[in-house]
Write a protein that holds these residues in place. Structure first.
Motif, mmCIF file in Angstrom:
data_model
loop_
_atom_site.group_PDB
_atom_site.id
_atom_site.type_symbol
_atom_site.label_atom_id
_atom_site.label_comp_id
_atom_site.label_asym_id
_atom_site.label_seq_id
_atom_site.Cartn_x
_atom_site.Cartn_y
_atom_site.Cartn_z
ATOM 1 N N GLY A 83 -83.975 -3.441 44.334
ATOM 2 C CA GLY A 83 -84.807 -2.322 43.917
ATOM 3 C C GLY A 83 -85.959 -2.094 44.864
ATOM 4 O O GLY A 83 -86.042 -2.697 45.939
ATOM 5 N N ASP A 107 -77.912 3.804 44.231
ATOM 6 C CA ASP A 107 -79.247 3.876 43.638
ATOM 7 C C ASP A 107 -79.872 2.491 43.596
ATOM 8 O O ASP A 107 -79.181 1.465 43.615
ATOM 9 N N GLN A 108 -81.180 2.497 43.521
ATOM 10 C CA GLN A 108 -81.905 1.247 43.354
ATOM 11 C C GLN A 108 -81.743 0.750 41.915
ATOM 12 O O GLN A 108 -81.817 1.537 40.972
ATOM 13 N N ARG A 109 -81.563 -0.538 41.761
ATOM 14 C CA ARG A 109 -81.364 -1.104 40.420
ATOM 15 C C ARG A 109 -82.669 -1.417 39.718
ATOM 16 O O ARG A 109 -82.701 -1.595 38.506
ATOM 17 N N ILE A 110 -83.759 -1.509 40.475
ATOM 18 C CA ILE A 110 -85.076 -1.703 39.880
ATOM 19 C C ILE A 110 -86.000 -0.614 40.406
ATOM 20 O O ILE A 110 -86.098 -0.398 41.616
ATOM 21 N N THR A 111 -86.641 0.094 39.489
ATOM 22 C CA THR A 111 -87.629 1.119 39.828
ATOM 23 C C THR A 111 -89.013 0.539 39.562
ATOM 24 O O THR A 111 -89.403 0.332 38.412
ATOM 25 N N MET A 128 -86.102 8.559 37.751
ATOM 26 C CA MET A 128 -85.539 7.213 37.776
ATOM 27 C C MET A 128 -84.033 7.276 37.552
ATOM 28 O O MET A 128 -83.572 7.913 36.606
ATOM 29 N N THR A 131 -79.103 4.138 35.968
ATOM 30 C CA THR A 131 -78.698 2.730 35.994
ATOM 31 C C THR A 131 -79.822 1.791 36.409
ATOM 32 O O THR A 131 -79.603 0.588 36.542
ATOM 33 N N SER A 132 -81.015 2.329 36.606
ATOM 34 C CA SER A 132 -82.126 1.523 37.101
ATOM 35 C C SER A 132 -82.919 0.909 35.961
ATOM 36 O O SER A 132 -83.023 1.469 34.869
#
Length: 349
Positions: A83, A107-111, A128, A131-132
């Protein structure tokens, strides 16, 4: 995106001003400021071509763990969530998310978002990815403002906002408390490490009382302590296994430190008990392929440390008064190295 999204400096100290005082004990509020100072040494370390294997003194991952690893944001064996804190000059957050999706193919997994103590914590985050997982880094006051009970209503309101996200979320309160650059650090609270522990536990208790039961709590020191006095040792701030779901760590390649130098002290101390998350990381560019090389070394390092369940890049070129562009695409080869890391099965969490 709410107004609290961007990370902000404290006490009016600029990075440019701090860099002019590096090594002379100047105080600063931003974590990278503090890490620059804390990392200073007469002879910089040189990053080796291959990271060392985990120290032989490291216990087996999770050998002493109890309960569900990671809480409501679960740790998955063999996987690490990749992320970022994402803030790009001239772009809204949704625009920056789209750019990274196009560049990285994912996509980033952690926002990662930052909020001041007085801010309304988010009940939604525009742009966001679905899936984040949100990670909210929440600044603190001095300890007395929490321990005297006057902030209970503010804390309860924050808990209700996070509850209304209605999804698992990471809460990283009072990070880098073992540095001397934040008002919630022990150095600015009469060296009262126990006061930090009491604050962390009080916050968690109020969140639980408000039904914010989808929060995973991240305890996140800096990779080394400043000052380097015995009272300020990292473990003096640990709230206890019952109050912590993830152990995080901030560490930046500022003086050619290897990932092992930055992260193994925390990994060795806590990986038998809790999943580990690299909650802030970035690398300077020393010319040539140095930034891309360091990113590849970071990926190899995480592959060798099975208790690491998350890596969160400080992906920005907008940090106030600081010339370094931490954004992952500051150079084409750095962006390619990061994409390679993201395509690795180890980072498919």
């Amino acid at each position: 995106m709410t107004g609290g999204h961007r990370r902000r400096p404290e006490d009016g100290v600029t990075r440019r001003g701090l860099l002019g005082l590096a090594g002379l004990g100047a105080a600063s509020s931003a974590g990278v400021f503090g890490m620059w100072k804390a990392a200073s040494r007469e002879t910089p370390l040189v990053v080796s071509g291959t990271p060392t294997a985990p120290p032989s003194a490291s216990p087996s991952p999770f050998a002493k763990a109890e309960g569900k690893l990671g809480g409501t944001v679960p740790f998955t064996a063999g996987k690490a969530m990749l992320g970022s804190y994402l803030g790009l000059d001239g772009m809204t957050y949704p625009e920056a998310v789209k750019l990274r999706r196009d560049q990285l193919g994912r996509d980033q997994r952690i926002t990662h978002v930052f909020y001041a103590w007085e801010d309304r914590l988010p009940d939604s985050i525009e742009g966001m990815p679905e899936t984040s997982v949100p990670m909210v880094s929440w600044r603190g006051p001095k300890y007395g403002a929490i321990l005297d009970g006057d902030a209970d209503d503010l804390i309860a309101a924050a808990a209700r906002r996070i509850r209304d996200l209605d999804r698992p979320a990471l809460l990283r309160w009072g990070w880098e408390m073992n540095g001397d650059w934040y008002r919630w650090g022990g150095a600015r609270n009469d060296e009262d490490t126990d006061g930090y522990v009491k604050c962390f536990r009080r916050l968690r208790g109020i969140f639980d009382d408000e039904g914010a039961d989808k929060v995973s709590w991240v305890w996140s020191p800096n990779w080394n302590s400043s000052p380097k006095d015995d009272w300020n040792r990292i473990d003096a701030y640990y709230p206890g296994d019952d109050f912590v779901d993830w152990v995080g760590v901030s560490g930046y390649n500022l003086h050619r430190e290897s990932p092992a130098t930055l992260f193994d002290p925390i990994y060795t101390k806590y990986s038998a008990r809790k999943p580990i998350m690299i909650t802030e990381v970035g690398s300077k560019d020393y010319g040539g392929t140095t930034k891309a090389d360091w990113i590849r070394e970071l990926g190899t390092y995480v592959e060798q440390r099975p208790a690491i369940g998350g890596v969160v890049w400080f992906d920005t070129d907008t940090h106030p008064s600081y010339p370094e562009h931490w954004r992952l695409d500051s150079l084409p080869d750095a962006a390619a190295a990061y994409r390679e890391m993201g395509e690795n099965e180890r980072f498919s969490g």
